[in-house]
Write a protein that holds these residues in place. Structure first.
Motif, short mmCIF file in Angstrom:
data_model
loop_
_atom_site.label_atom_id
_atom_site.label_comp_id
_atom_site.label_asym_id
_atom_site.label_seq_id
_atom_site.Cartn_x
_atom_site.Cartn_y
_atom_site.Cartn_z
N UNK A 51 0.83 -1.21 0.00
CA UNK A 51 0.00 0.00 0.00
C UNK A 51 0.87 1.26 0.00
N UNK A 52 1.90 1.27 0.79
CA UNK A 52 2.80 2.43 0.84
C UNK A 52 3.49 2.64 -0.51
N UNK A 53 3.90 1.55 -1.14
CA UNK A 53 4.54 1.65 -2.45
C UNK A 53 3.55 2.20 -3.48
N UNK A 54 2.31 1.70 -3.48
CA UNK A 54 1.29 2.19 -4.41
C UNK A 54 0.99 3.66 -4.16
N UNK A 55 0.89 4.03 -2.89
CA UNK A 55 0.63 5.42 -2.54
C UNK A 55 1.76 6.32 -3.01
N UNK A 56 2.99 5.88 -2.86
CA UNK A 56 4.15 6.65 -3.32
C UNK A 56 4.11 6.83 -4.82
N UNK A 57 3.75 5.77 -5.55
CA UNK A 57 3.65 5.88 -7.01
C UNK A 57 2.54 6.85 -7.40
N UNK A 58 1.42 6.81 -6.72
CA UNK A 58 0.32 7.74 -7.02
C UNK A 58 0.74 9.18 -6.77
N UNK A 59 1.42 9.42 -5.67
CA UNK A 59 1.90 10.77 -5.38
C UNK A 59 2.88 11.23 -6.45
N UNK A 60 3.78 10.34 -6.85
CA UNK A 60 4.77 10.68 -7.88
C UNK A 60 4.07 11.04 -9.20
N UNK A 61 3.09 10.22 -9.60
CA UNK A 61 2.34 10.51 -10.84
C UNK A 61 1.61 11.83 -10.75
N UNK A 62 0.96 12.07 -9.61
CA UNK A 62 0.23 13.32 -9.42
C UNK A 62 1.17 14.52 -9.53
#
Length: 190
Positions: A51-62
């Motif tokens: 979940x933390x990894x997915x959240x980090x990727x989402x933040x990076x994309x945003x």
């Protein structure tokens, strides 16, 4: 040799003794429970990491999208301010077209007209280089995302909702609205 024989006999005796029930099962159960608890904690930790990894990727994309939008639309406020300059220049050029042929024939006036027309072309060129385009309105159906209806005029010639007149041109910067066009729209005659 008697000692060896006795040892063998003792070993056989030990092997033949009935197994005593010892509380060995209790520590094994506790050990199994502990392993199960640790495996559950490990699964939860793995899930949290995912979940933390997915959240980090989402933040990076945003952030990448916001950065791209910032680069693409950085000049929006400046472009919006320049629209009033373009409007005034267009009004000046329209006024020149309405003047009589005698006034336009004057050499001094010709130089002024030439300069204003060159300025208008340069402004359009700068707008084009910065992906700022004029919205085509007259004859098009009203699009509330691009047009602001200022008045309705009864007309039997065109379908209701068709733009008849443009009072102020609208502009887009890339795919975003910079300023809505102020238009007059046809309505069904009474």
């Amino acid at each position: 040799m008697s000692e060896d024989k006795q040892t063998i006999e003792n070993t056989e005796t030990v092997d033949q003794l009935p197994e005593e029930e010892t509380p060995v099962d209790a520590p094994e159960n506790a050990h199994a429970e502990r392993i199960a608890a640790l495996e559950a904690e490990l699964a939860t930790a793995k899930q949290d990491v995912l979940y933390a990894h997915a959240d980090t990727q989402n933040v990076r994309r945003r952030l990448e999208k916001e950065l791209a939008d910032t680069r693409a639309y950085a000049a929006t406020n400046f472009a919006r301010d320049m629209l009033s300059v373009a409007d005034n220049l267009s009004r000046a050029l329209a006024t020149i077209d309405q003047l009589s042929a005698d006034v336009r024939a004057d050499d001094k006036f010709k130089a002024l007209v030439t300069g204003l027309e060159a300025t208008g072309r340069e402004l359009e060129s700068v707008f084009g280089r910065n992906s700022i385009s004029k919205i085509e309105s007259v004859g098009q159906p009203l699009d509330p995302n691009k047009h602001q209806a200022m008045m309705e005029t009864p007309s039997a010639d065109v379908a209701p909702g068709t733009i008849l007149v443009e009072m102020q041109p609208g502009y887009m910067i890339k795919d975003r609205l910079l300023r809505a066009a102020m238009v007059g729209v046809a309505k069904t005659p009474d």
